[in-house]
Design a protein around this motif. Structure first.
Motif, PDB file in Angstrom:
ATOM      1  N   ALA A 181       0.873  -1.173   0.000  1.00 24.47           N
ATOM      2  CA  ALA A 181       0.000   0.000   0.000  1.00 24.47           C
ATOM      3  C   ALA A 181       0.907   1.218   0.000  1.00 24.47           C
ATOM      4  O   ALA A 181       2.137   1.109   0.004  1.00 24.47           O
ATOM      5  CB  ALA A 181      -0.925  -0.002   1.221  1.00 24.47           C
TER       6      ALA A 181
ATOM      7  N   HIS B 126      -8.772   1.914  -3.175  1.00 25.28           N
ATOM      8  CA  HIS B 126      -8.019   0.691  -3.522  1.00 25.28           C
ATOM      9  C   HIS B 126      -7.927   0.542  -5.029  1.00 25.28           C
ATOM     10  O   HIS B 126      -8.848   0.912  -5.779  1.00 25.28           O
ATOM     11  CB  HIS B 126      -8.635  -0.554  -2.886  1.00 25.28           C
ATOM     12  CG  HIS B 126      -9.985  -0.943  -3.396  1.00 25.28           C
ATOM     13  ND1 HIS B 126     -10.161  -1.803  -4.459  1.00 25.28           N
ATOM     14  CD2 HIS B 126     -11.233  -0.613  -2.982  1.00 25.28           C
ATOM     15  CE1 HIS B 126     -11.452  -1.985  -4.678  1.00 25.28           C
ATOM     16  NE2 HIS B 126     -12.134  -1.271  -3.797  1.00 25.28           N
TER      17      HIS B 126
ATOM     18  N   GLY C 137      -4.714   1.336  -1.323  1.00 23.05           N
ATOM     19  CA  GLY C 137      -4.583  -0.089  -1.072  1.00 23.05           C
ATOM     20  C   GLY C 137      -4.504  -0.906  -2.340  1.00 23.05           C
ATOM     21  O   GLY C 137      -4.781  -0.410  -3.442  1.00 23.05           O
ATOM     22  N   SER C 138      -4.152  -2.202  -2.171  1.00 20.36           N
ATOM     23  CA  SER C 138      -4.019  -3.073  -3.339  1.00 20.36           C
ATOM     24  C   SER C 138      -4.558  -4.475  -3.090  1.00 20.36           C
ATOM     25  O   SER C 138      -4.320  -5.372  -3.886  1.00 20.36           O
ATOM     26  CB  SER C 138      -2.539  -3.168  -3.751  1.00 20.36           C
ATOM     27  OG  SER C 138      -1.774  -3.795  -2.731  1.00 20.36           O
TER      28      SER C 138
ATOM     29  N   GLU D  56      -7.987  -4.901  -1.333  1.00 21.48           N
ATOM     30  CA  GLU D  56      -9.285  -4.729  -0.694  1.00 21.48           C
ATOM     31  C   GLU D  56     -10.265  -5.815  -1.095  1.00 21.48           C
ATOM     32  O   GLU D  56     -11.111  -6.228  -0.289  1.00 21.48           O
ATOM     33  CB  GLU D  56      -9.851  -3.345  -1.044  1.00 21.48           C
ATOM     34  CG  GLU D  56     -11.021  -2.894  -0.197  1.00 21.48           C
ATOM     35  CD  GLU D  56     -12.380  -3.299  -0.764  1.00 21.48           C
ATOM     36  OE1 GLU D  56     -13.398  -3.066  -0.077  1.00 21.48           O
ATOM     37  OE2 GLU D  56     -12.423  -3.832  -1.904  1.00 21.48           O
TER      38      GLU D  56
END
Length: 470
Positions: free
Chosen positions: A70, A87, A149-150, A152
């Motif tokens: 992230a 995300h 984010g990556s 979620e």
């Protein structure tokens, strides 16, 4: 100071679209078979994270990448930090698209691509809200941090790692739902029903596969079945035709000797709204349950077809529950996996549950209703408890006020079954970017975001960020 937020967004519309298109072209599906130390969720989520952070670097923000899990884009100063959580990962594109899901298409004032509404479009709108405030040089009394984010859509491993290295913001929102606000979210847990793979019936179930993610209604399902004799094919084919004539699914059937392969197609939808989809997995189980399977194979098909099929509120499974504020529990049978020679078969049941019930109560109810079919259950590790921020909290009150000022519509609280990054903070909510009456295409083929909604949400985000941080 009076700021014409709409005018500021209008001046940046082309740039916003250009940046969003670049982001949408990154196929950011999680790929566990391609994980490396440099790409903890696969190359796509990493590349989309880095692409988003590159916009912050270009525009002069303070940017930090936390080991490709992230990152954040930050500006302003002060003792408190306003957090915005978006995300870059997406659910698998799946089938049924009218265009390439990773080549954005603008048609009828909508932008079509996987991630356009969940969550790259809303994230870009919120980012441009920050960008406008920075470019206007408006004074702030707080830090504003956009956390990117990556993971979620899967296990939230991105945020677990991020907060091992970075402090949590004090309050904030996630642009990953709808207006006027989402200030409550149901609990979210996946329970796996485990079956034996004994398979000594007249019919043999060689395999049964359906589903892509726990938070998606399966849009397709495939089973490989061995018939008692090759001569039974005509009757089996006729039964399948009669079934598809009666139910809202389509099917194809192929054979090789006594072995037949059935591919059944329904309709995918977000797992928080299972009734909006047509669950191909439970429909295929419903069909096959009429044949003379035995042992674990029979139990697998019968539980899926008789107990999970269209059991959107958990009534047939014995776990239904309703809370006056948070509403009903929902259940999505999401991942089906049966292999004849495996040691275990399983079905993932994704529950969104209100306050007042618990995971333990769910497990007890399942044991009572389906335990007789030699079923055991285990929990998946990703478990989120119910979350609620009172409507009179200053965060909620401010965000509703901004919404009302820009739409002329009365704001109101909402509680959903979906899980957003808003629940990461004790004083965290989801806010936008979809407006009341929107067409929900999240997790579906031909996902889109209306461009007017995109620009209007950027207006609201800019004003909301400024009011919360000025």
């Amino acid at each position: 100071m009076t700021i014409d937020w709409k005018k500021e967004v209008e001046a940046r519309k082309d740039d916003l679209i250009s940046d969003l298109e670049a982001l949408l072209r990154v196929k950011s599906e999680r790929e566990d078979d391609k994980v490396t130390p440099d790409a903890p969720f696969g190359p796509g989520p990493r590349d989309a994270l880095k692409k988003m952070l590159s916009f912050g670097e270009r525009d002069g923000f303070v940017v930090k990448n936390v080991d490709n899990y992230a990152g954040h884009i930050e500006f302003g100063s002060g003792e408190e930090t306003l957090g915005i959580f978006g995300h870059m990962d997406v659910v698998p594109a799946g089938d049924g698209w009218d265009s390439d899901p990773y080549e954005p298409v603008i048609k009828d004032n909508k932008i079509y691509a996987r991630g356009s509404s969940d969550d790259k479009g809303p994230s870009m709108a919120a980012y441009y809200g920050m960008k406008i405030i920075k470019e206007l040089g408006l004074p702030l009394s707080k830090k504003v941090r956009f956390v990117v984010g990556s993971d979620e859509e899967s296990g939230w491993g991105d945020m677990d790692y991020y907060f091992q290295h970075e402090e949590k913001p004090d309050f904030g929102f996630s642009p990953d739902a709808e207006f006027p606000i989402i200030n409550g979210e149901k609990g979210n847990i996946s329970l796996l029903a485990h079956f034996k793979t004994t398979n000594d019936g007249t019919y043999t179930l060689n395999s049964f596969k359906s589903g892509l993610r726990p938070n998606m209604v399966p849009g397709s399902a495939t089973a490989v079945v061995e018939l008692p004799a090759e001569s039974d094919f005509a009757d089996f084919e006729a039964a399948l035709t009669a079934f598809t004539d009666e139910h809202p699914v389509t099917a194809t059937l192929s054979k090789s000797g006594k072995t037949v392969t059935i591919e059944l197609v329904g309709k995918s939808a977000h797992g928080a709204h299972p009734s909006a989809g047509i669950n191909a997995g439970t429909f295929l189980a419903l069909f096959l349950d009429h044949f003379a399977f035995a042992g674990g194979a029979k139990n697998f098909l019968h539980v899926a077809g008789a107990y999970m099929h269209e059991d959107f509120d958990g009534t047939k499974l014995g776990v239904a529950y309703r809370d006056e504020k948070m509403g009903e529990l929902t259940m999505n049978a999401s991942l089906f996996n049966f292999e004849k020679n495996a040691t275990d078969a399983s079905i993932n049941m994704n529950f969104r549950y209100p306050q007042g019930t618990t995971a333990e109560k769910l497990e007890a109810g399942l044991a009572e209703t389906i335990g007789a079919y030699d079923v055991t259950t285990t929990r998946e590790p990703h478990h989120m408890l119910p979350h609620y921020v009172p409507v009179d909290d200053p965060l909620v009150a401010t965000l509703l006020s901004v919404y009302e000022d820009h739409t002329g519509q009365k704001g109101y609280e909402q509680i959903i079954g979906g899980g957003t990054f808003g629940r990461l903070l004790e004083r965290g909510v989801a806010y936008g970017a979809m407006f009341p009456g929107f067409t929900d295409t999240m997790h579906q083929a031909n996902e889109f975001m209306d461009l007017d909604d995109l620009f209007n949400s950027a207006v609201i985000f800019a004003d909301a960020i400024y009011r919360l941080a000025k």
